[in-house]
Design an enzyme around this catalytic site. Sequence first.
Site, PDB file in Angstrom:
ATOM      1  N   ASP A 157       0.862  -1.182   0.000  1.00  0.00           N
ATOM      2  CA  ASP A 157       0.000   0.000   0.000  1.00  0.00           C
ATOM      3  C   ASP A 157       0.902   1.235   0.000  1.00  0.00           C
ATOM      4  O   ASP A 157       1.698   1.410   0.921  1.00  0.00           O
ATOM      5  CB  ASP A 157      -0.871  -0.071   1.268  1.00  0.00           C
ATOM      6  CG  ASP A 157      -1.671   1.203   1.490  1.00  0.00           C
ATOM      7  OD1 ASP A 157      -1.809   1.999   0.551  1.00  0.00           O
ATOM      8  OD2 ASP A 157      -2.180   1.370   2.628  1.00  0.00           O
ATOM      9  N   HIS A 176      -3.969 -17.099  -5.262  1.00  0.00           N
ATOM     10  CA  HIS A 176      -4.894 -16.290  -4.465  1.00  0.00           C
ATOM     11  C   HIS A 176      -6.233 -16.994  -4.194  1.00  0.00           C
ATOM     12  O   HIS A 176      -7.077 -16.435  -3.500  1.00  0.00           O
ATOM     13  CB  HIS A 176      -5.163 -14.972  -5.194  1.00  0.00           C
ATOM     14  CG  HIS A 176      -5.933 -15.198  -6.463  1.00  0.00           C
ATOM     15  ND1 HIS A 176      -5.396 -15.880  -7.537  1.00  0.00           N
ATOM     16  CD2 HIS A 176      -7.194 -14.892  -6.803  1.00  0.00           C
ATOM     17  CE1 HIS A 176      -6.309 -15.969  -8.478  1.00  0.00           C
ATOM     18  NE2 HIS A 176      -7.404 -15.384  -8.074  1.00  0.00           N
ATOM     19  N   ASP A 177      -6.432 -18.178  -4.780  1.00  0.00           N
ATOM     20  CA  ASP A 177      -7.664 -18.941  -4.523  1.00  0.00           C
ATOM     21  C   ASP A 177      -7.427 -20.088  -3.548  1.00  0.00           C
ATOM     22  O   ASP A 177      -8.319 -20.909  -3.329  1.00  0.00           O
ATOM     23  CB  ASP A 177      -8.205 -19.541  -5.833  1.00  0.00           C
ATOM     24  CG  ASP A 177      -8.687 -18.479  -6.796  1.00  0.00           C
ATOM     25  OD1 ASP A 177      -9.142 -17.416  -6.333  1.00  0.00           O
ATOM     26  OD2 ASP A 177      -8.610 -18.715  -8.013  1.00  0.00           O
ATOM     27  N   ASP A 200      -8.983 -16.129 -17.169  1.00  0.00           N
ATOM     28  CA  ASP A 200      -9.733 -16.589 -16.005  1.00  0.00           C
ATOM     29  C   ASP A 200     -10.829 -17.561 -16.450  1.00  0.00           C
ATOM     30  O   ASP A 200     -11.533 -17.300 -17.433  1.00  0.00           O
ATOM     31  CB  ASP A 200     -10.376 -15.343 -15.362  1.00  0.00           C
ATOM     32  CG  ASP A 200     -10.972 -15.621 -14.008  1.00  0.00           C
ATOM     33  OD1 ASP A 200     -10.209 -15.975 -13.097  1.00  0.00           O
ATOM     34  OD2 ASP A 200     -12.195 -15.464 -13.849  1.00  0.00           O
ATOM     35  N   ASN A 211      -0.388   4.530  -0.353  1.00  0.00           N
ATOM     36  CA  ASN A 211      -1.066   5.778   0.035  1.00  0.00           C
ATOM     37  C   ASN A 211      -1.807   5.685   1.364  1.00  0.00           C
ATOM     38  O   ASN A 211      -2.642   6.535   1.672  1.00  0.00           O
ATOM     39  CB  ASN A 211      -2.017   6.242  -1.078  1.00  0.00           C
ATOM     40  CG  ASN A 211      -3.116   5.216  -1.325  1.00  0.00           C
ATOM     41  OD1 ASN A 211      -3.096   4.137  -0.722  1.00  0.00           O
ATOM     42  ND2 ASN A 211      -4.071   5.532  -2.176  1.00  0.00           N
ATOM     43  N   ASP A 225      -1.618  -1.215  -3.889  1.00  0.00           N
ATOM     44  CA  ASP A 225      -1.917  -0.453  -5.112  1.00  0.00           C
ATOM     45  C   ASP A 225      -0.761  -0.548  -6.108  1.00  0.00           C
ATOM     46  O   ASP A 225       0.279  -1.138  -5.817  1.00  0.00           O
ATOM     47  CB  ASP A 225      -2.245   1.005  -4.756  1.00  0.00           C
ATOM     48  CG  ASP A 225      -1.240   1.592  -3.783  1.00  0.00           C
ATOM     49  OD1 ASP A 225      -0.042   1.370  -4.001  1.00  0.00           O
ATOM     50  OD2 ASP A 225      -1.660   2.244  -2.787  1.00  0.00           O
ATOM     51  N   GLU A 259      -6.887 -20.778 -17.439  1.00  0.00           N
ATOM     52  CA  GLU A 259      -7.273 -21.495 -16.219  1.00  0.00           C
ATOM     53  C   GLU A 259      -8.373 -22.483 -16.575  1.00  0.00           C
ATOM     54  O   GLU A 259      -9.441 -22.071 -17.058  1.00  0.00           O
ATOM     55  CB  GLU A 259      -7.782 -20.491 -15.179  1.00  0.00           C
ATOM     56  CG  GLU A 259      -8.078 -21.122 -13.843  1.00  0.00           C
ATOM     57  CD  GLU A 259      -8.893 -20.215 -12.911  1.00  0.00           C
ATOM     58  OE1 GLU A 259      -8.755 -20.364 -11.701  1.00  0.00           O
ATOM     59  OE2 GLU A 259      -9.688 -19.380 -13.396  1.00  0.00           O
ATOM     60  N   ASP A 313      -4.568 -10.411 -16.092  1.00  0.00           N
ATOM     61  CA  ASP A 313      -5.717 -11.304 -16.000  1.00  0.00           C
ATOM     62  C   ASP A 313      -6.805 -10.847 -16.957  1.00  0.00           C
ATOM     63  O   ASP A 313      -7.163  -9.669 -16.960  1.00  0.00           O
ATOM     64  CB  ASP A 313      -6.281 -11.207 -14.568  1.00  0.00           C
ATOM     65  CG  ASP A 313      -6.392 -12.550 -13.904  1.00  0.00           C
ATOM     66  OD1 ASP A 313      -7.129 -13.396 -14.436  1.00  0.00           O
ATOM     67  OD2 ASP A 313      -5.755 -12.735 -12.854  1.00  0.00           O
TER      68      ASP A 313
HETATM   69  C1  GLC Z   1     -10.924 -17.597 -11.040  1.00  0.00           C
HETATM   70  C2  GLC Z   1     -10.163 -16.654 -10.146  1.00  0.00           C
HETATM   71  C3  GLC Z   1     -10.932 -16.475  -8.872  1.00  0.00           C
HETATM   72  C4  GLC Z   1     -12.292 -15.888  -9.209  1.00  0.00           C
HETATM   73  C5  GLC Z   1     -13.020 -16.732 -10.243  1.00  0.00           C
HETATM   74  C6  GLC Z   1     -14.170 -15.983 -10.844  1.00  0.00           C
HETATM   75  O1  GLC Z   1     -10.989 -18.881 -10.555  1.00  0.00           O
HETATM   76  O2  GLC Z   1      -8.870 -17.136  -9.940  1.00  0.00           O
HETATM   77  O3  GLC Z   1     -10.281 -15.674  -7.941  1.00  0.00           O
HETATM   78  O4  GLC Z   1     -13.073 -15.809  -8.055  1.00  0.00           O
HETATM   79  O5  GLC Z   1     -12.194 -17.077 -11.319  1.00  0.00           O
HETATM   80  O6  GLC Z   1     -13.710 -14.941 -11.662  1.00  0.00           O
END
Ligand code: GLC
Length: 558
Positions: A31, A335-336, A209, A33, A39, A263, A108
């Site tokens: 971060d 991140h999932d 995605d 700010n 950010d 993905e 992404d």
């Molecule tokens: C993908 C992303 C995830 C998101 C999902 C819907 O699996 O990695 O974070 O919630 O798609 O967009």
Amino acid sequence: MSRFQHPDDVNAPTWWKETFVYQIYPRSFQDSNGDGVGDLNGITMRLDDLQALGVETIWLSPFYRSPNDDNGYDISDYTDIDPQFGTMADFDRMLAGMKERGIKLVIDMVFNHSSDEHPWFQQARQSRESLFHDFYIWREGSPDQPPNNWPSIFGGSAWEWNAPTGEWYLHLFTRKQPDLNWANPRVREAIYESMRFWLDKGVGGLRFDVLAMFAKNPSYADIDLSKGGAALVDMFDAPQLHAYVQEMHREVLSKYDIYTVGEAPVDAITALDMIAPGRRELQTIYHFEHMLLDRGSLQITQATALDRRAFKSVLTRWAEQLEGKAWNTIYVGNHDQVRPVSRFGDDKTHRVASAKMLATLLFTHKGIPFFLAGEEIGMTNYPFATLDELDDVNARNMARLMLSQGKSEDEVFAAISSITRDHGRTPFQWDATPNAGFSSAERTWLPVNPNYTHINAAADRANGDSIWHYFQRAIALRKHTPALIYGRFTDLDPAHPAIYAYRRDHTTGSYLIMLNLLGAPVDYPLLDTFPNKTRILGNYADDGPLRPFEARVFRVES
Ligand code: GLC
């Protein structure tokens, strides 16, 4: 044929086969700010730190304008920056900073769905006559009976009633993420325009995605929910998906020297249809097979024990089935997911050894290594204590659903707290100052893990024996060892329940890798059958039986 593709030679050297991908979840990185949210300027500030580690490619999770129902995976403007993350000038400065350092940026592309606050949907939902109505997927019916039994990946029905038009719309994720209608050529053209916008700025790659979901089964028939997660594929239309991706390749991807990854929760044989170079679709697939072993299905509701032999066999199968045919990716966290050291390692007694062992796996197995910021310092799961502390929309939806099914709060907490995506999203731990140096705010958007006082990047960089330094060595080793990139992969002991032993063989040399995937020592005689070996990387000081989570890499002469 494009000058950027080598359709007949899978092993032709290209930059993206030799790179690895460092994932940044922008809310959680730095971060700049003081508002408690990471950010783009924060990322720019930290580029030297990333370069010191050896980072050459960054995948940045969504930073586009978004109401943040799913933290940016619900986009309301595909060619603008969310004000929380900065401005377009900040983006341009960040990209220029990356280019100066020879770092490529993979962004992404979230085009299975938009946000319900996207102007396309805002107009589409007003009237069936709207020019944008056919940008989404609608079904007639009565307000109390969804058109079919398709489930949302995040729980509940995939259909939401829209009173102004008297129709249902499809949303495979939250109801604020309506699915785009790829069958409409105007939708595809609008998507390609957004992609060109970023590619013309000099972005180096695209991550698609939930690519596997773009084409829906045109019958819209009920699926057999008794088959569990396996039934979900019946909602999709694989041949049609290939047609879309080939068109996208022809219209956009083939015109740029970029890396592409989709993905898709598929097996290796299915993936080949999308990534074999002659298909003119994508370069790689980011699959889920090893990540679902201890989770059940895509609609994750709880964790189960992981069978290490099954884990090895998934990774081995992908390497074998793609050999000479297509290129792979390999990862153990994003991140999932929860933090890999807490899931596949031991975040208490053997945190350092197990994080290093997982790094060894990523950088010596076959495929492009991906890891999430934080793995290089062994960041762990967060000690959540109540359901209220969770931010992840999936976790909150699942918890609501389970409570409505009569489960007790304790039961729901026990299930959800171990799998929530929040674990992977807590702020990056830079140093031992307040908020781990992530932010000067009083409150950060997710709390900083209290273990930041001893688990942080500054401490790791000051200690030559740390996880950070081990990652740096593993990164450099792969970069300078063609066999670890291009070499053939052979699993030496598929039946062993704890040891993952494999070779990488190439005209430039042969390598032997031994990983103890478990926290108990293992006497491993196979090691002695390679007399002429030179140890080049490892997470313990000397030889003997393989210690808990030990990793050893050797150059071998035979
Ligand atoms: C993908 C992303 C995830 C998101 C999902 C819907 O699996 O990695 O974070 O919630 O798609 O967009």
